[in-house]
Scaffold this active site. Structure first.
Site, PDB file in Angstrom:
ATOM      1  CG  ASP A 202      -1.759   1.366   0.965  1.00  0.00           C
ATOM      2  OD1 ASP A 202      -2.685   0.758   0.381  1.00  0.00           O
ATOM      3  OD2 ASP A 202      -1.687   1.517   2.386  1.00  0.00           O
ATOM      4  CD  GLU A 244      -2.664   2.530  -3.847  1.00  0.00           C
ATOM      5  OE1 GLU A 244      -2.918   2.658  -3.417  1.00  0.00           O
ATOM      6  OE2 GLU A 244      -2.123   2.889  -2.146  1.00  0.00           O
TER       7      GLU A 244
HETATM    8  C1  GLC Z   1      -4.353   3.638   0.093  1.00  0.00           C
HETATM    9  C2  GLC Z   1      -5.722   1.978  -0.259  1.00  0.00           C
HETATM   10  C3  GLC Z   1      -6.355   3.215   0.371  1.00  0.00           C
HETATM   11  C4  GLC Z   1      -6.527   3.760   1.789  1.00  0.00           C
HETATM   12  C5  GLC Z   1      -4.693   4.517   1.742  1.00  0.00           C
HETATM   13  C6  GLC Z   1      -4.013   5.019   3.207  1.00  0.00           C
HETATM   14  O1  GLC Z   1      -4.509   4.268  -1.381  1.00  0.00           O
HETATM   15  O2  GLC Z   1      -5.953   2.030  -1.336  1.00  0.00           O
HETATM   16  O3  GLC Z   1      -8.029   2.381   1.053  1.00  0.00           O
HETATM   17  O4  GLC Z   1      -6.769   4.569   2.711  1.00  0.00           O
HETATM   18  O5  GLC Z   1      -3.625   4.065   1.295  1.00  0.00           O
HETATM   19  O6  GLC Z   1      -3.357   3.156   3.417  1.00  0.00           O
END
Ligand code: GLC
Length: 534
Positions: A202, A244
């Site tokens: 993440d 991500e």
């Molecule tokens: C990522 C996740 C999101 C979350 C953020 C902070 O972007 O997809 O849902 O709020 O990280 O952890």
């Protein structure tokens, strides 16, 4: 389960919000046992790998992305033993599981942060980013624009400001501290030892902060992520790291390194451009972004998606494109959230079956491994009036009953209301009726997945645009070994004639199509496998 270490290049992924999927113990929250009960369904759909959103203990200020203990499972979801059972049962069916690894931050309820704020001399003080002033790193943008005025929050107890890229309840970890670097590798080890197949890592662009930069994608960040990869490869070959990084293609490219950083990375910018193409009836925006997408190492793969658990993000578009997207897809102000749109796939596409299928056909044929967001395979709806992104995280609709087969708990104790929408409510949209109806969206998606799995050109083939003399058509070739596939999509609302040069078979319908003129109806798509070499 295939023992090819490149399995992720051919895989179809399915994103599960465990709380929303199936409640096995009638407390109104989906759980791991509930998910285990539904593995048959997932297997029937043809999914190869699940991505589970966070299941760690959490005060739920960011729906589990605010973690208060990295080494356990939230009580509502079950126990570590339940998780082991899930992994075993999934593996037995040939389904892999990856889970979220939230490296960047913890919850402010995490004992590390509690110790950090309580005592300047605690070894945990240096686990977070503290400062006497909030005028540092001012070039870093704010991500949760609708709620956060600053990336710094004053902490009364600590007598200092702390740094956070997301909600103030999610303090960022300090990666300049070697102890933090090591802790997070230990976290990865714990879950990999339980048998999971990898992580969706993440929010990785934000691990380090450096003055005078936007604090994204820094060389220090890449260096740490490479260490994580070395650790995974050395101890857990065949497990993957999915990145991500909501960034432009040229900025995501370094996350693949020389094939020694991430195995996979989400392709964020293509997503809104698929929606642009569908609305404009023109392929241009998709063409533009894919043409500026650098090639990636052989052992790497893009992960592509139409929707997920967040708002449909419009970070990777120009200001003008963003306004246009909002105008087209968020006519109601409440539909907007931060720099995005809090809606699900089917409502975004006017619940028009042809548009939904067309979008999936693009998803399944573009380069990369596709990921399907739970519920979108049956065209579930949303509720823009729920807080934050909760309206796209509602209970899975299993059947037409008043509880949609999600939970036997009293509706009052459910984590979320069901949609009571006339069009999208469980009586209209549910798994049971779609599984029982061969003409349903679910069967179409299942069929596309099944066909995709027969040919490696989808996951591994080269990609090339094919010029069909009109940009109302998105036509491209995927080529791998002796497989040559032409995917054609009529984005427009008039029929278009396309000249094909080779005899082909439409692998979706089984129809033989001799070369020549082929007419595509509005919003029609075809997957043509060339017959030239048998
Ligand atoms: C990522 C996740 C999101 C979350 C953020 C902070 O972007 O997809 O849902 O709020 O990280 O952890």
């Amino acid at each position: 389960m295939s023992n090819d270490t490149l399995w992720y290049k051919d895989a179809v992924f399915y994103q599960v919000y465990v709380r929303a999927f199936r409640d096995s113990n009638s407390d109104g929250h989906g759980d791991l046992r509930g998910l285990t009960q539904k593995l048959d369904y997932i297997q029937r759909l043809g999914v190869d790998c699940l991505w589970l959103m966070p299941i760690y203990p959490s005060p739920l200020k960011d729906d589990g992305y605010d973690i208060s203990n990295f080494y356990n499972i939230a009580e509502t979801f079950g126990t570590v033993d339940d998780f082991k059972t899930l992994i075993q049962d999934a593996h037995r069916r040939g389904i892999r599981i990856i889970m979220d690894l939230v490296l960047n931050h913890t919850s402010d309820q995490h004992p590390w942060f509690q110790a950090s704020r309580a005592d300047k001399n605690s070894p945990y003080r240096g686990y977070y980013v503290w400062s006497d002033t909030d005028r540092k790193y001012t070039d870093a943008r704010i991500i949760f624009l609708d709620t956060e005025p600053s990336n710094w929050t004053w902490d009364e107890q600590a007598g200092q400001f702390y740094w956070h890229r997301f909600y103030a309840s999610q303090p960022d970890l300090n990666y300049d501290n070697p102890a933090v670097q090591e802790e997070m590798i230990n976290v990865a080890r714990f879950w990999l030892d339980l048998g999971i197949d990898g992580f969706r890592a993440d929010a990785v662009p934000y691990l380090f902060e450096r003055e005078g930069t936007n604090c994204e994608n820094l060389p220090e960040t890449h260096a740490y992520l490479k260490k994580l990869r070395v650790f995974v490869d050395a101890n857990y070959p065949g497990r993957i790291l999915l990145c991500e990084a909501n960034q432009w293609p040229e900025d995501v490219r370094p996350y693949f390194g020389d094939g020694d950083e991430f195995h996979m990375g989400f392709h964020f910018p293509i997503m809104p451009r698929i929606f642009m193409a569908l609305k404009k009836g023109l392929a241009d925006d998709m063409v533009g972004i894919l043409n500026r997408t650098p090639s990636i190492p052989e052992n790497c793969q893009w992960c592509i998606f139409l929707r997920n658990h967040d708002e449909l993000t419009l970070e990777m578009v120009t200001e003008e494109e963003r306004q246009w997207m909002w105008g087209q897809y968020a006519p109601e102000p409440r539909m907007k959230l931060n720099l995005g749109i809090r809606r699900r796939l089917a409502p975004l596409l006017d619940n028009d079956r042809r548009k939904i299928e067309l979008a999936y056909s693009i998803l399944f044929t573009l380069p990369g491994s596709p990921i399907v967001y739970y519920g979108d395979e049956i065209g579930m709806g949303d509720n823009i009036w729920l807080h934050d992104r909760n309206g796209v995280r509602m209970p899975m609709q299993w059947d037409a009953g008043p509880t949609s087969g999600f939970s036997e708990a009293d509706l009052k104790s459910w984590y979320s209301p069901l949609t009571n929408d006339e069009v999208f409510g469980p009586s209209q949209v549910n798994v049971e009726s779609q599984v029982n109806c061969p003409e349903s969206l679910w069967h179409t998606i299942r069929h596309m997945i099944a066909i995709r799995k027969k040919y490696q050109c989808f996951g591994r083939g080269e990609f090339e645009w094919v010029d069909v003399r009109t940009n109302a058509i998105a036509a491209y070739q995927r080529k791998y070994k002796n497989e040559i596939l032409l995917a054609i999509h009529n984005l427009g609302d008039s029929p278009v004639d396309v000249n094909t040069e080779q005899d082909a078979v439409d692998i979706l319908s089984g129809e033989d199509l001799p070369h020549g003129t082929l007419t595509l109806a509005p919003l029609q798509y075809r997957w043509l496998l060339s017959r030239s070499d048998g």
